[in-house]
Scaffold this motif. Structure first.
Motif, mmCIF file in Angstrom:
data_model
loop_
_atom_site.group_PDB
_atom_site.id
_atom_site.type_symbol
_atom_site.label_atom_id
_atom_site.label_comp_id
_atom_site.label_asym_id
_atom_site.label_seq_id
_atom_site.Cartn_x
_atom_site.Cartn_y
_atom_site.Cartn_z
ATOM 1 N N VAL A 33 0.867 -1.175 0.000
ATOM 2 C CA VAL A 33 0.000 0.000 0.000
ATOM 3 C C VAL A 33 0.901 1.221 0.000
ATOM 4 N N GLY A 34 0.868 1.966 -1.088
ATOM 5 C CA GLY A 34 1.772 3.105 -1.217
ATOM 6 C C GLY A 34 1.144 4.444 -0.884
ATOM 7 N N HIS A 35 -0.136 4.642 -1.221
ATOM 8 C CA HIS A 35 -0.760 5.952 -1.078
ATOM 9 C C HIS A 35 -2.008 5.885 -0.194
ATOM 10 N N TYR A 36 -2.271 7.021 0.444
ATOM 11 C CA TYR A 36 -3.402 7.136 1.364
ATOM 12 C C TYR A 36 -4.116 8.466 1.135
ATOM 13 N N LEU A 37 -5.433 8.430 1.147
ATOM 14 C CA LEU A 37 -6.219 9.665 1.171
ATOM 15 C C LEU A 37 -6.444 10.021 2.631
ATOM 16 N N VAL A 38 -6.058 11.233 3.011
ATOM 17 C CA VAL A 38 -6.217 11.664 4.401
ATOM 18 C C VAL A 38 -6.849 13.048 4.433
ATOM 19 N N PHE A 39 -7.596 13.303 5.490
ATOM 20 C CA PHE A 39 -8.188 14.620 5.692
ATOM 21 C C PHE A 39 -8.593 14.752 7.151
ATOM 22 N N PRO A 40 -8.703 15.974 7.646
ATOM 23 C CA PRO A 40 -9.094 16.173 9.046
ATOM 24 C C PRO A 40 -10.581 15.884 9.232
ATOM 25 N N PRO A 41 -10.991 15.496 10.429
ATOM 26 C CA PRO A 41 -12.410 15.203 10.675
ATOM 27 C C PRO A 41 -13.343 16.344 10.284
ATOM 28 N N LYS A 42 -12.895 17.596 10.445
ATOM 29 C CA LYS A 42 -13.767 18.721 10.122
ATOM 30 C C LYS A 42 -14.077 18.812 8.635
ATOM 31 N N ALA A 43 -13.263 18.134 7.788
ATOM 32 C CA ALA A 43 -13.510 18.164 6.345
ATOM 33 C C ALA A 43 -14.474 17.073 5.900
ATOM 34 N N LYS A 44 -14.782 16.134 6.784
ATOM 35 C CA LYS A 44 -15.626 15.000 6.421
ATOM 36 C C LYS A 44 -16.980 15.413 5.854
ATOM 37 N N PRO A 45 -17.672 16.429 6.408
ATOM 38 C CA PRO A 45 -18.992 16.784 5.868
ATOM 39 C C PRO A 45 -18.945 17.518 4.526
ATOM 40 N N ARG A 46 -17.780 17.988 4.105
ATOM 41 C CA ARG A 46 -17.716 18.790 2.880
ATOM 42 C C ARG A 46 -18.075 17.935 1.665
ATOM 43 N N ARG A 47 -18.994 18.447 0.887
ATOM 44 C CA ARG A 47 -19.484 17.679 -0.257
ATOM 45 C C ARG A 47 -18.387 17.410 -1.263
ATOM 46 N N ALA A 48 -17.478 18.372 -1.461
ATOM 47 C CA ALA A 48 -16.395 18.189 -2.414
ATOM 48 C C ALA A 48 -15.480 17.043 -1.991
ATOM 49 N N VAL A 49 -15.232 16.912 -0.703
ATOM 50 C CA VAL A 49 -14.375 15.839 -0.200
ATOM 51 C C VAL A 49 -15.036 14.483 -0.392
ATOM 52 N N ARG A 50 -16.301 14.385 -0.043
ATOM 53 C CA ARG A 50 -17.007 13.116 -0.170
ATOM 54 C C ARG A 50 -17.149 12.716 -1.638
ATOM 55 N N MET A 51 -17.414 13.687 -2.488
ATOM 56 C CA MET A 51 -17.511 13.402 -3.917
ATOM 57 C C MET A 51 -16.171 12.907 -4.456
ATOM 58 N N PHE A 52 -15.072 13.571 -4.051
ATOM 59 C CA PHE A 52 -13.757 13.185 -4.543
ATOM 60 C C PHE A 52 -13.381 11.790 -4.053
ATOM 61 N N ALA A 53 -13.687 11.473 -2.802
ATOM 62 C CA ALA A 53 -13.378 10.149 -2.268
ATOM 63 C C ALA A 53 -14.126 9.061 -3.039
ATOM 64 N N THR A 54 -15.379 9.321 -3.383
ATOM 65 C CA THR A 54 -16.173 8.358 -4.154
ATOM 66 C C THR A 54 -15.579 8.163 -5.542
ATOM 67 N N TRP A 55 -15.241 9.285 -6.191
ATOM 68 C CA TRP A 55 -14.640 9.226 -7.532
ATOM 69 C C TRP A 55 -13.293 8.513 -7.494
ATOM 70 N N LEU A 56 -12.475 8.809 -6.502
ATOM 71 C CA LEU A 56 -11.133 8.235 -6.392
ATOM 72 C C LEU A 56 -11.201 6.721 -6.253
ATOM 73 N N ALA A 57 -12.084 6.239 -5.386
ATOM 74 C CA ALA A 57 -12.219 4.792 -5.198
ATOM 75 C C ALA A 57 -12.655 4.116 -6.499
ATOM 76 N N ARG A 58 -13.573 4.734 -7.201
ATOM 77 C CA ARG A 58 -14.048 4.151 -8.458
ATOM 78 C C ARG A 58 -12.942 4.095 -9.503
ATOM 79 N N GLU A 59 -12.174 5.175 -9.625
ATOM 80 C CA GLU A 59 -11.090 5.208 -10.605
ATOM 81 C C GLU A 59 -10.005 4.181 -10.291
ATOM 82 N N LEU A 60 -9.811 3.900 -9.012
ATOM 83 C CA LEU A 60 -8.783 2.929 -8.602
ATOM 84 C C LEU A 60 -9.312 1.497 -8.581
ATOM 85 N N GLY A 61 -10.604 1.346 -8.838
ATOM 86 C CA GLY A 61 -11.185 0.010 -8.813
ATOM 87 C C GLY A 61 -11.323 -0.549 -7.413
ATOM 88 N N LEU A 62 -11.528 0.340 -6.441
ATOM 89 C CA LEU A 62 -11.641 -0.065 -5.048
ATOM 90 C C LEU A 62 -13.095 0.003 -4.597
#
Length: 295
Positions: free
Chosen positions: A261-290
């Motif tokens: 495991v080489g890379h990690y997506l990290v963010f502070p708890p206060k960023a969790k509700p941000r729609r842009a962060v949640r959207m990006f995490a969903t897109w990132l997992a899909r692009e990586l086949g995760l």
């Protein structure tokens, strides 16, 4: 409450968090004396000392520690409220990323991400420095290796396969591990899996090292494309070069490759509700086949 200046509370929060008037001043863009003056004013208004001062060093007293807990949570709530109703919550993603992943994998996909999310604006920074989330400069980071900061939400981004890569011309002369000794082996200095580990995983004594050395994977991959030798790299980072045929894996199916495991997506708890962060995490997992990232 009507007399309490917001600037003084910001100065207090920054000084309390950094344990330094100088660091607080640098963060807020004011002088250390201005920080000290603001805190003195705050102490006068509330009628209580907040710091223990010893020469140039400062330390919160019990009253200051109690106030910091409330002030920190209050500022977090204010930020969340502004982001919830403001344009930034959905239309601006402030992302920090490890340089090689940004260059080799993320940048070629940004057009698709933006096309999928009309109106999205991406601010991308790539460096080896870990972002200071307490300054609220970034929403998230894709870091190489486990994050060093504590208190972050951490999402591993799956395993990467590390294998020797080279041009088809060089690969024509490679049929076994022994053939590698006749070629320059390109080294990536900060790679977590290097040639020594790869040879050890294949029960082979590493040959005497010769070849160019680089401190970034994207440079090692570019060097291999230019025919400078054989690089040991992640197939995720070299995805485009492998797809185009510029690079090939000459020992695929012959040797034992290394996965990690080489890379990690990290963010502070206060960023969790941000729609842009949640959207990006969903897109990132899909692009990586995760599977969907859990946080």
């Amino acid at each position: 409450m009507e007399q309490l200046p917001l600037g003084a509370l910001r100065a207090f929060e920054a000084a309390a968090r950094t344990s330094s008037f100088r660091s607080a001043g640098e963060e807020l863009g004011i002088s250390p004396s201005a920080v000290s003056h603001a805190i003195r004013k705050l102490e006068y208004l509330i009628g209580a000392a907040l710091f223990e001062r010893e020469g140039r060093s400062v330390r919160l007293n019990p009253g200051g520690e109690a106030l910091l807990r409330h002030v920190s949570s209050a500022f977090d709530e204010v930020r969340l409220g502004l982001e919830t109703v403001g344009a930034r919550s959905g239309n601006l993603l402030r992302l920090h990323c490890a340089p090689s992943l940004a260059t080799q994998w993320l940048m070629p996909r940004l057009r698709g991400l933006i096309a999928e999310q009309p109106g999205l604006k991406v601010r991308l920074s790539a460096s080896n420095d870990y972002p200071a989330f307490h300054n609220d400069d970034f929403d998230a980071d894709i870091c190489y290796g486990p994050p060093r900061q504590e208190g972050l939400i951490v999402c591993p981004l799956g395993e990467e396969l590390v294998t020797p890569l080279c041009t088809p011309q060089i690969a024509a002369n490679i049929r076994s591990i022994a053939d590698l000794s006749a070629h320059d082996l390109i080294e990536s200095d900060y790679k977590r899996v290097r040639w020594t580990e790869w040879f050890t995983a294949n029960d082979t004594t590493p040959p005497s090292q010769r070849g160019s050395r680089f401190d970034r994977s994207f440079m090692a991959i570019a060097a291999a494309v230019d025919g400078l030798g054989i690089t040991l790299e992640s197939t995720r980072l070299a995805e485009r070069e492998l797809a185009s045929g510029q690079l090939v894996a000459p020992l695929k199916g012959i040797t034992r490759d290394v996965s990690y495991v080489g890379h990690y997506l990290v963010f502070p708890p206060k960023a969790k509700p941000r729609r842009a962060v949640r959207m990006f995490a969903t897109w990132l997992a899909r692009e990586l086949g995760l599977p969907p990232l859990e946080f």
